[in-house]
Design an enzyme around this catalytic site. Structure first.
Site, PDB file in Angstrom:
ATOM      1  N   ASP A   1       0.811  -1.200   0.000  1.00  0.00           N
ATOM      2  CA  ASP A   1       0.000   0.000   0.000  1.00  0.00           C
ATOM      3  C   ASP A   1       0.847   1.253   0.000  1.00  0.00           C
ATOM      4  OD1 ASP A   1      -1.960   2.101   1.003  1.00  0.00           O
ATOM      5  OD2 ASP A   1      -3.208   0.335   0.779  1.00  0.00           O
TER       6      ASP A   1
ATOM      7  N   ASP B   1      -3.351   6.738  -4.606  1.00  0.00           N
ATOM      8  CA  ASP B   1      -3.474   5.678  -3.609  1.00  0.00           C
ATOM      9  C   ASP B   1      -3.725   4.339  -4.298  1.00  0.00           C
ATOM     10  OD1 ASP B   1      -3.784   4.531  -0.984  1.00  0.00           O
ATOM     11  OD2 ASP B   1      -5.938   4.539  -1.337  1.00  0.00           O
TER      12      ASP B   1
END
Length: 425
Positions: free
Chosen positions: A113, A311
Site C-alpha cells: 500500500d 493511492d
C-alpha cells in the site's frame, strides 16, 4: 544496478495450492512470479459460495468507504503511525505481493500500500490471527528489538513490559498487539537484512489482513526507507484490470529499467502526513469540456489535509462533493440517457448500453486520460453499468481502478510521480 520485479494482484494472489489443475503446478522462475486471481481454481482464498456481481460491488464499496474514512482521519494528524498504520487500510488489501521472510525463507502474502509505511505479519502463537503465520522460532536471523533500539521511538506509544519493544493499538472495532522485530526480507531475488517489522501476537476484530502488510509510503519504517541503498526510493507498478481471471501486474523496484517516455507531476509535501503521495490536481475534463469546479475543492492545504493523493489501496476514485457533482453532471449530460439509477454508493448507473465520454485528470505538468475501461463497472450479465466514482468528504483520492493499465512511477528523490499508458492485463 539491477532491475527488480515483484508481482502484484488485484485482488490476485499467489498459488499456494498445487494439484488442482496442471496450471497450478507452474513454478516461479528468476524474478517472474506466477500469480492467480483470488477466485481462480488455484486460489486457496476463493469463496466457498460465489458472490453475485451486486454483492461483490456492495462489499467493495463498503470496504472502500472504511478506507476513505481512514485516509481522511490521517491527513491532519501531526504524527506518523509507522506500525500497522493501515488501520482501515487492512480491510481492503487489494494488491498482494509475495515476500520471503527469515532464514530459511517463509513465504507470506503481504498487502502492499502506497499510503502505509510499516510492515507487520502475524507470528506463530498469535491469538486471533489467521492460520498462516510467520514461525519466527525457525528463523536463524530473527531478533526482537529492545526498548533501547532507535526504531522503538518510531512506534506510537511503545511499551516495555520486558526487554522487547511492544505496541498495542486500537482502531475501528479491531485491535492488534505485537513486538517490534527484525529479520531478512526478500522481494524478488534480493535479500534485505535486518528489516524492521511488527511481529503480531494478538488481534481482535475482523479488519486485519490475513498475512500482513508492506508499506510503500515515505516514512522511516517503510520499504523505501529501509531499502534506500538498494532501490534508491524509486518504484513503479502496473495494476492489471480486475475483470480477467488469469493475469499479473508488476512492481519494479529501483531506478533502472523504469520507463523513459513518461510524463510527470510534482509530489507535494504535507508535513502533517509526509507519507501520503499528494499531487496537484488542477482541473478535470469530461469529453472536451473542462468542468467548473470551485478552486478550493482541488486545492492542496497541508493544514487541513485537503488536496489529492495517489493511492493504490482504494478501489474507486473519490472526489470531494463539489468536484464530483460537476464531473457527474457533465458525464450524465454527455451520456444523454434519461433513466439514471443507483447501486450502493454509485449514483450514476444505467440499465441500457451507453457510450461514455473519456475523463481527463489534469495535473500540473501532465494529463491522464481515462477510457471507458477505467471509468465504468459492468454487471456480469451486462444489465447494469455504473460510473466508478463517488463523492468524498474532504480528500480527493485517485484510486486503483483509474490507475489500471498504467505504469505509475514514484520517483521520490526527484519528488515526482509519472503516468504512462501500459497494457499489463
Amino acid at each position: 544496478m539491477k532491475i527488480h520485479f515483484v508481482t502484484l494482484v488485484f485482488p490476485l494472489i499467489f498459488s499456494l495450492v498445487q494439484g488442482l489443475n496442471p496450471q497450478c503446478a507452474t513454478q516461479d522462475h528468476g524474478s517472474n512470479l506466477q500469480v492467480f486471481h483470488v477466485y481462480s481454481p488455484c486460489s486457496p482464498f476463493k469463496p466457498s459460495k460465489p458472490l453475485s456481481w451486486e454483492e461483490d460491488v456492495l462489499q467493495t464499496l463498503a470496504k472502500d468507504q472504511a478506507r476513505l474514512q481512514y485516509l481522511s482521519s490521517l491527513v491532519a494528524k501531526k504524527s506518523v503511525v509507522p506500525i500497522a498504520s493501515g488501520r482501515q487500510i487492512v480491510q481492503s488489501p487489494t494488491y498482494i505481493v509475495r515476500a520471503n521472510i527469515g532464514t530459511p525463507p517463509q513465504t507470506m502474502l503481504l498487502a502492499v500500500d502506497t499510503s502505509s509505511d510499516a510492515a507487520w505479519v502475524p507470528c506463530t502463537g498469535c491469538v486471533g490471527c489467521s492460520s498462516t503465520a510467520f514461525d519466527y522460532a525457525k528463523s536463524t536471523t530473527f531478533k526482537t528489538l529492545g526498548c533501547q533500539a532507535a526504531q522503538c521511538k518510531q512506534v506510537p506509544n511503545p511499551t516495555c513490559g520486558g526487554s522487547a519493544c511492544t505496541f498495542n493499538m486500537t482502531y475501528g472495532g479491531s485491535t492488534i498487539a505485537g513486538n517490534l522485530s527484525q529479520d531478512t526480507v526478500t522481494l524478488a531475488t534480493d535479500p534485505i537484512p535486518n528489516y524492521t517489522f511488527g511481529c503480531l501476537q494478538k488481534t481482535a476484530g475482523n479488519s486485519v489482513p490475513t498475512q500482513g502488510l508492506l508499506g510503500l509510503g515515505r516514512g522511516p519504517l517503510s520499504l523505501l526507507s529501509q531499502s534506500q541503498n538498494l532501490y534508491q526510493s524509486t518504484f513503479s507498478y502496473c495494476l492489471p484490470n480486475f475483470r480477467s481471471l488469469n493475469f499479473a501486474g508488476s512492481l519494479k523496484l529501483g531506478p533502472k529499467g523504469q520507463p523513459l517516455r513518461i510524463k510527470y507531476t510534482p509530489l507535494l509535501k504535507n508535513p502533517r502526513r509526509p507519507s501520503l503521495y499528494y499531487v496537484n490536481l488542477v482541473s478535470i475534463r469530461v469529453g472536451r469540456k473542462i468542468v467548473d469546479i470551485p478552486p478550493n475543492a482541488l486545492a492542496f492545504n497541508p493544514s487541513t489535509g485537503a488536496g489529492t493523493i495517489i493511492d493504490s489501496g482504494t478501489v474507486f476514485t473519490r472526489l470531494v462533493q463539489p468536484a464530483y457533482v460537476a464531473v457527474r453532471d457533465e458525464f450524465r449530460r454527455r451520456v444523454r440517457v434519461a433513466n439514471v439509477t443507483s447501486l450502493g454508493g454509485f449514483d450514476t448507473c444505467y440499465t441500457i448500453p451507453i457510450v461514455a465520454p473519456m475523463i481527463t485528470l489534469m495535473f500540473s505538468g501532465m494529463n491522464v486520460t481515462l477510457p471507458q475501461e477505467n471509468l465504468l463497472i459492468h454487471s456480469t450479465a451486462g444489465g447494469i453499468t455504473c460510473l466508478a466514482m463517488a463523492s468524498a468528504p474532504a480528500l480527493n483520492v485517485i484510486a486503483n481502478m483509474q490507475q489500471q493499465n498504467h505504469r505509475v512511477l514514484f520517483d521520490v528523490p526527484n519528488s515526482r510521480v509519472g503516468f504512462a499508458r501500459e497494457q499489463c492485463s
